[in-house]
Design a protein around this motif. Structure first.
Motif, mmCIF file in Angstrom:
data_model
loop_
_atom_site.group_PDB
_atom_site.id
_atom_site.type_symbol
_atom_site.label_atom_id
_atom_site.label_comp_id
_atom_site.label_asym_id
_atom_site.label_seq_id
_atom_site.Cartn_x
_atom_site.Cartn_y
_atom_site.Cartn_z
ATOM 1 N N ALA A 23 -6.483 6.182 11.876
ATOM 2 C CA ALA A 23 -7.170 5.835 13.120
ATOM 3 C C ALA A 23 -6.176 5.571 14.244
ATOM 4 O O ALA A 23 -6.422 5.932 15.409
ATOM 5 C CB ALA A 23 -8.055 4.612 12.903
ATOM 6 N N LEU A 24 -5.032 4.955 13.922
ATOM 7 C CA LEU A 24 -4.032 4.664 14.947
ATOM 8 C C LEU A 24 -3.428 5.952 15.510
ATOM 9 O O LEU A 24 -3.261 6.088 16.733
ATOM 10 C CB LEU A 24 -2.940 3.775 14.355
ATOM 11 N N ILE A 25 -3.111 6.908 14.672
ATOM 12 C CA ILE A 25 -2.541 8.178 15.138
ATOM 13 C C ILE A 25 -3.563 8.960 15.947
ATOM 14 O O ILE A 25 -3.222 9.629 16.941
ATOM 15 C CB ILE A 25 -2.039 8.994 13.937
ATOM 16 N N ALA A 26 -4.843 8.883 15.546
ATOM 17 C CA ALA A 26 -5.882 9.577 16.305
ATOM 18 C C ALA A 26 -6.001 9.030 17.720
ATOM 19 O O ALA A 26 -6.347 9.758 18.659
ATOM 20 C CB ALA A 26 -7.212 9.462 15.574
ATOM 21 N N VAL A 30 -2.818 15.115 13.313
ATOM 22 C CA VAL A 30 -3.710 13.979 13.172
ATOM 23 C C VAL A 30 -4.270 13.886 11.754
ATOM 24 O O VAL A 30 -4.482 12.792 11.217
ATOM 25 C CB VAL A 30 -4.857 14.077 14.205
ATOM 26 N N ALA A 31 -4.495 15.034 11.120
ATOM 27 C CA ALA A 31 -5.074 15.045 9.778
ATOM 28 C C ALA A 31 -4.054 14.756 8.683
ATOM 29 O O ALA A 31 -4.444 14.510 7.533
ATOM 30 C CB ALA A 31 -5.736 16.391 9.505
ATOM 31 N N LEU A 32 -2.771 14.760 9.014
ATOM 32 C CA LEU A 32 -1.754 14.547 7.981
ATOM 33 C C LEU A 32 -1.834 13.175 7.316
ATOM 34 O O LEU A 32 -1.631 13.071 6.098
ATOM 35 C CB LEU A 32 -0.359 14.763 8.579
ATOM 36 N N PRO A 33 -2.086 12.088 8.063
ATOM 37 C CA PRO A 33 -2.179 10.791 7.372
ATOM 38 C C PRO A 33 -3.259 10.744 6.309
ATOM 39 O O PRO A 33 -3.207 9.893 5.409
ATOM 40 C CB PRO A 33 -2.484 9.812 8.513
#
Length: 422
Positions: free
Chosen positions: A206-209, A218-221
């Motif tokens: 959520a933080l990276i998004a 964004v989907a990597l985490p």
């Protein structure tokens, strides 16, 4: 020699002593010597012979915990707790939790003694208020600004390990058996090593998004969720390796492999069920497209989707969920011991799966009213397949000093869905 020569014997002062007195004196002296020698021999033997009670101690006994409550009794507590919690807008939930834990602990007997819970409802209520605030911020703060998102993420990163450790200490220190409190000895530094990665995999996506919207990475985490079996094994090891009872401390040798394989089987079967469900849904839609009107097709498609999703969810909850729970439960307790007290769990996979399937169906059919009966049946079933192996005096231990612990962490952790039960 004449026979009368043996009748008398000369004494040292020249006087004579009858022969029968001489024989009596000799006999008395011999008996005294033998008694003294026997005492010496007995004393030497007592010092040299081993204590056979130490060499051959009595074998340990198998103790099985028994639940003396019933679904009917717990239903009365459950319905009152539910009504008062709704009427008080959740405020009574702290008192409801204490009543629930006390009912189950006080009706759980082991070796002729019962458990008990001593938690303070007002302390739990304060924790739940803070938990509600954190939950609200978790859902809405990431949409406000990047600065708020960074501050809140940092708060969770550094606060969650402390909350989880404090939750374990509060739960155990307020649980007693035979008048003695349990305790938790896990170090705070170890808690950060265990729970900080868990906080990262739940907060980082959520933080990276928020910080990097519309970016390809964004989907990597989300790939961090693949490490959950390993993290779950470390969390269970931390819990089972650091609890205590009196002066007794636990030890655990839980392996990561015991968690990875059940998770892999569960994930594989869940994916397979989802694929089969998708195929059935597509076939149903194609049949209605070829034979019905547009209005009928839209309604039928929605109905098929709802039914398929419900069946898939029920299958995952009542079959794959119990399979995973059984494997983790057995792996955790079979590799845990409390000094000279050992635990043996033989929870059967298919027996527990059947039980949970029936519980789920009856709960749905009764619109949730069967829930307290299902909880009691599941709890009793787990106890029936759990043994405590110990000597008769293994439960006798000295007291250990404990301090009152704040319940804020426990309530916060429960709001975020972490299981803190033992």
């Amino acid at each position: 020699m004449p026979e009368h020569a043996l009748d008398t014997v000369s004494s040292t002062n020249g006087q004579s002593m009858p022969s029968n007195q001489v024989v009596s004196s000799i006999d008395d002296f011999s008996q005294s010597a033998q008694t003294t020698q026997a005492a010496i021999v007995d004393q030497g033997s007592a010092e040299q012979l081993p204590n056979y009670a130490d060499l051959y101690p009595p074998p340990p006994l198998n103790y099985q915990a028994v639940f003396t409550g019933s679904g009917k009794e717990y239903f009365k507590i459950w319905i009152v707790n539910l009504c008062l919690s709704l009427l008080s807008l959740g405020i009574y939930s702290a008192w409801a939790k204490v009543r629930r834990l006390q009912y189950f602990d006080r009706n759980t007997q082991l070796a002729g003694a019962c458990f008990n819970f001593h938690g303070d409802p007002t302390t739990i209520l304060r924790g739940r208020i803070i938990a509600a605030i954190l939950l609200f911020l978790y859902h809405y703060v990431f949409g406000l600004s990047k600065g708020f998102a960074l501050v809140f993420a940092s708060l969770l990163f550094f606060g969650l390990p402390w909350m989880m450790r404090s939750a374990l200490r509060f739960r155990l220190r307020n649980t007693s058996y035979r008048g003695l409190r349990f305790d938790f000895h896990g170090a705070l530094s170890t808690a950060y090593a265990i729970y900080l990665p868990i906080a990262i995999i739940f907060v980082l996506p959520a933080l990276i998004a928020v910080l990097f919207p519309l970016s390809w990475f964004v989907a990597l985490p989300g790939l961090l969720y693949l490490s959950w079996p390993w993290l779950h094994a470390r969390m269970k090891y931390y819990q089972h390796n650091n609890f205590g009872f009196g002066q007794k401390k636990s030890k655990a040798d839980i392996s990561t492999h015991a968690f990875v394989w059940p998770y892999f089987v569960t994930f594989f079967n869940a994916t397979l069920v989802a694929i089969i469900g998708g195929i059935i849904f597509a076939l149903g839609v194609s049949i209605f497209l070829s034979s019905g009107t547009e209005t009928d097709v839209g309604f039928s498609t929605a109905l098929i989707g709802i039914i398929s999703s419900a069946l898939i969810g029920l299958l995952v909850y009542s079959v794959l969920g119990p399979f995973l729970q059984t494997k983790i439960w057995n792996a955790s307790w079979n590799h845990t011991q409390l000094d000279d007290i050992q635990f043996q769990s033989n929870l059967p996979v298919w027996g527990y799966t059947r039980l949970q399937t029936v519980n789920a169906l009856l709960t749905i059919c009764t619109l949730g009213l069967y829930r307290p009966f299902a909880v009691v049946r599941s709890y009793r079933f787990r106890l029936e397949h759990m043994l405590v192996i110990a000597n008769a005096d293994a439960f006798e231990t000295t007291r250990s000093s404990t301090n009152n612990e704040n319940a804020t962490a426990e309530s916060s952790a429960e709001f975020f869905g972490f299981d803190l039960s033992w």
